[in-house]
Design a protein around this motif. Structure first.
Motif, PDB file in Angstrom:
ATOM      1  N   VAL A  33       0.835  -1.206   0.000  1.00 13.93           N
ATOM      2  CA  VAL A  33       0.000   0.000   0.000  1.00 13.93           C
ATOM      3  C   VAL A  33       0.865   1.251   0.000  1.00 13.93           C
ATOM      4  CG1 VAL A  33      -1.687   1.321   1.320  1.00 13.93           C
ATOM      5  CG2 VAL A  33      -1.958  -1.141   1.097  1.00 13.93           C
ATOM      6  N   VAL A  34       1.895   1.276   0.865  1.00 17.08           N
ATOM      7  CA  VAL A  34       2.806   2.429   0.903  1.00 17.08           C
ATOM      8  C   VAL A  34       3.493   2.603  -0.444  1.00 17.08           C
ATOM      9  CG1 VAL A  34       4.898   3.360   1.964  1.00 17.08           C
ATOM     10  CG2 VAL A  34       3.180   2.236   3.386  1.00 17.08           C
ATOM     11  N   SER A  36       2.394   1.624  -3.334  1.00 16.88           N
ATOM     12  CA  SER A  36       1.399   2.051  -4.320  1.00 16.88           C
ATOM     13  C   SER A  36       1.091   3.539  -4.195  1.00 16.88           C
ATOM     14  CB  SER A  36       0.112   1.236  -4.156  1.00 16.88           C
ATOM     15  OG  SER A  36       0.347  -0.133  -4.356  1.00 16.88           O
ATOM     16  N   VAL A  37       0.990   4.016  -2.943  1.00 13.83           N
ATOM     17  CA  VAL A  37       0.697   5.441  -2.732  1.00 13.83           C
ATOM     18  C   VAL A  37       1.829   6.305  -3.283  1.00 13.83           C
ATOM     19  CG1 VAL A  37       0.414   7.229  -0.985  1.00 13.83           C
ATOM     20  CG2 VAL A  37      -0.804   5.060  -0.752  1.00 13.83           C
ATOM     21  N   ALA A  40       1.965   6.051  -7.072  1.00 13.79           N
ATOM     22  CA  ALA A  40       0.876   6.817  -7.692  1.00 13.79           C
ATOM     23  C   ALA A  40       1.231   8.297  -7.751  1.00 13.79           C
ATOM     24  CB  ALA A  40      -0.419   6.607  -6.922  1.00 13.79           C
ATOM     25  N   HIS A  41       1.886   8.798  -6.722  1.00 10.49           N
ATOM     26  CA  HIS A  41       2.306  10.205  -6.715  1.00 10.49           C
ATOM     27  C   HIS A  41       3.330  10.455  -7.807  1.00 10.49           C
ATOM     28  CE1 HIS A  41       4.790  13.646  -5.332  1.00 10.49           C
ATOM     29  NE2 HIS A  41       3.609  14.147  -5.024  1.00 10.49           N
ATOM     30  N   GLN A 160      -6.524  11.761  -8.406  1.00 10.16           N
ATOM     31  CA  GLN A 160      -7.042  12.113  -7.081  1.00 10.16           C
ATOM     32  C   GLN A 160      -7.915  10.993  -6.521  1.00 10.16           C
ATOM     33  OE1 GLN A 160      -9.052  15.857  -7.522  1.00 10.16           O
ATOM     34  NE2 GLN A 160      -7.168  17.050  -7.698  1.00 10.16           N
ATOM     35  N   SER A 163      -5.681   8.159  -5.392  1.00 13.34           N
ATOM     36  CA  SER A 163      -5.008   8.501  -4.137  1.00 13.34           C
ATOM     37  C   SER A 163      -5.947   8.329  -2.945  1.00 13.34           C
ATOM     38  CB  SER A 163      -4.492   9.937  -4.187  1.00 13.34           C
ATOM     39  OG  SER A 163      -3.560  10.109  -5.229  1.00 13.34           O
ATOM     40  N   LEU A 166      -6.429   4.569  -2.287  1.00 13.14           N
ATOM     41  CA  LEU A 166      -5.241   3.995  -1.651  1.00 13.14           C
ATOM     42  C   LEU A 166      -5.125   4.438  -0.197  1.00 13.14           C
ATOM     43  CD1 LEU A 166      -2.597   4.335  -4.514  1.00 13.14           C
ATOM     44  CD2 LEU A 166      -3.640   2.239  -3.664  1.00 13.14           C
ATOM     45  N   LEU A 167      -5.492   5.671   0.085  1.00 10.24           N
ATOM     46  CA  LEU A 167      -5.436   6.158   1.458  1.00 10.24           C
ATOM     47  C   LEU A 167      -6.437   5.417   2.341  1.00 10.24           C
ATOM     48  CD1 LEU A 167      -4.275   8.203   3.457  1.00 10.24           C
ATOM     49  CD2 LEU A 167      -6.052   9.813   2.739  1.00 10.24           C
ATOM     50  N   ALA A 170      -5.169   1.993   2.939  1.00 14.26           N
ATOM     51  CA  ALA A 170      -4.084   1.998   3.921  1.00 14.26           C
ATOM     52  C   ALA A 170      -4.617   2.041   5.340  1.00 14.26           C
ATOM     53  CB  ALA A 170      -3.155   3.184   3.663  1.00 14.26           C
ATOM     54  N   THR A 258       9.521   3.162   1.614  1.00 13.58           N
ATOM     55  CA  THR A 258       8.710   1.963   1.870  1.00 13.58           C
ATOM     56  C   THR A 258       9.387   1.054   2.877  1.00 13.58           C
ATOM     57  OG1 THR A 258       7.820   2.057  -0.388  1.00 13.58           O
ATOM     58  CG2 THR A 258       7.604  -0.025   0.789  1.00 13.58           C
TER      59      THR A 258
END
Length: 292
Positions: A33-34, A36-37, A40-41, A160, A163, A166-167, A170, A258
């Protein structure tokens, strides 16, 4: 007696191994997850910085004037990269693409000189693009500014949404992982609740009783974090072998963050669960130990 002691140690060893495996699996999920976040950024910035703003120049603008304008725009804070395409170059590229020369039956070169601008990601937004386009068109050498406004808006909106998803994921995984690890730790402490009570009766302090459980939690957290990082690293390495260009999105900074996040979460959650579980049994009276 020795046989019973061996069986007890074996059972405790299996509990530690089970705790280590379950913690590793949870940390892998959280690490994904971390990763991926952060990816994604970077992907958002990569997509934004590769969207092109086309600045069309007038027919009377010479190559020298165009080059001068190109250097001038290159010093602007919002420009990441700029490329000048002359009328002749545009004609050549289009002729190769179409398989014929349009100027042969039109009698003139139908293309105009252009500047291809790639903006910095912070400036790729609806409002920013509007004032940038207004500033560019105010130059007398520029006849028009074109960019895919709908595409840029869709990119920003979709990224957006990703994000946010994913948040939320998480947060949910953090809660679930804490519950899973907490239950596993609690089962291990539960099996030694009478030993904890005996140590209380002989006058051992709560800190002394907690210490071996905390050390076990710390050891499990470190081992699980190392295993999780190794598995995640192997997965990322496999991706790099399959698609080397992913290094522009999954950078070493992303991998480092990560890894640190996995280690911190592994240590914090195992220590916290161990502390809470032991404290729970320390507060119980003797008769309460038989009711749980």
């Amino acid at each position: 007696m020795n046989k019973k002691g061996k069986m007890t140690r074996r059972r405790q060893g299996m509990q530690v191994i089970t705790l280590c495996i379950s913690t590793t699996m949870v940390l892998i999920l959280l690490g994904l997850v971390v990763l991926s976040v952060l990816t994604a950024h970077n992907l958002s910035n990569y997509v934004k910085e590769n969207l092109t703003v086309t600045v069309m120049l007038g027919d009377t603008v010479s190559n020298a004037d165009a080059q001068k304008l190109c250097k001038e725009l290159g010093r602007r804070s919002y420009v990441r990269h700029i490329e000048y395409i002359s009328k002749e170059q545009a004609l050549k590229e289009q002729s190769e693409a179409m398989g014929s020369d349009p100027s042969e039956f039109l009698g003139v070169n139908p293309f105009v000189a252009t500047l291809e601008l790639q903006l910095k990601s912070d400036y790729v937004g609806h409002d920013s693009l509007q004032w940038i386009a207004k500033e560019l068109t105010s130059n007398p050498k520029v006849t028009d500014v074109a960019y895919q406004e709908d595409l840029m808006d869709k990119v920003n909106t979709n990224l957006q949404k990703v994000s946010i998803v994913l948040l939320v994921l998480a947060v949910l995984l953090t809660f679930i992982s804490y519950s899973l690890i907490s239950n596993t730790v609690r089962l291990r402490v539960y099996s030694q609740r009478f030993l904890i009570h005996t140590m209380k009766l002989v006058g051992a302090s709560w800190g002394f009783i907690r210490r071996p459980f905390m050390w076990t939690g710390l050891t499990v957290g470190v081992i699980a974090a190392i295993l999780a990082c190794a598995i995640l690293g192997a997965a990322v390495w496999s991706l790099f072998q399959y698609e080397p260009h992913l290094t522009t999105i999954i950078t070493w900074e992303v991998l480092a963050i990560t890894g640190v996040a996995v280690f911190l979460f592994g240590l914090i959650i195992t220590l916290l669960c161990s502390y809470i579980s032991v404290s729970r049994f320390l507060k119980m009276r003797a008769r309460e130990l038989y009711k749980i």
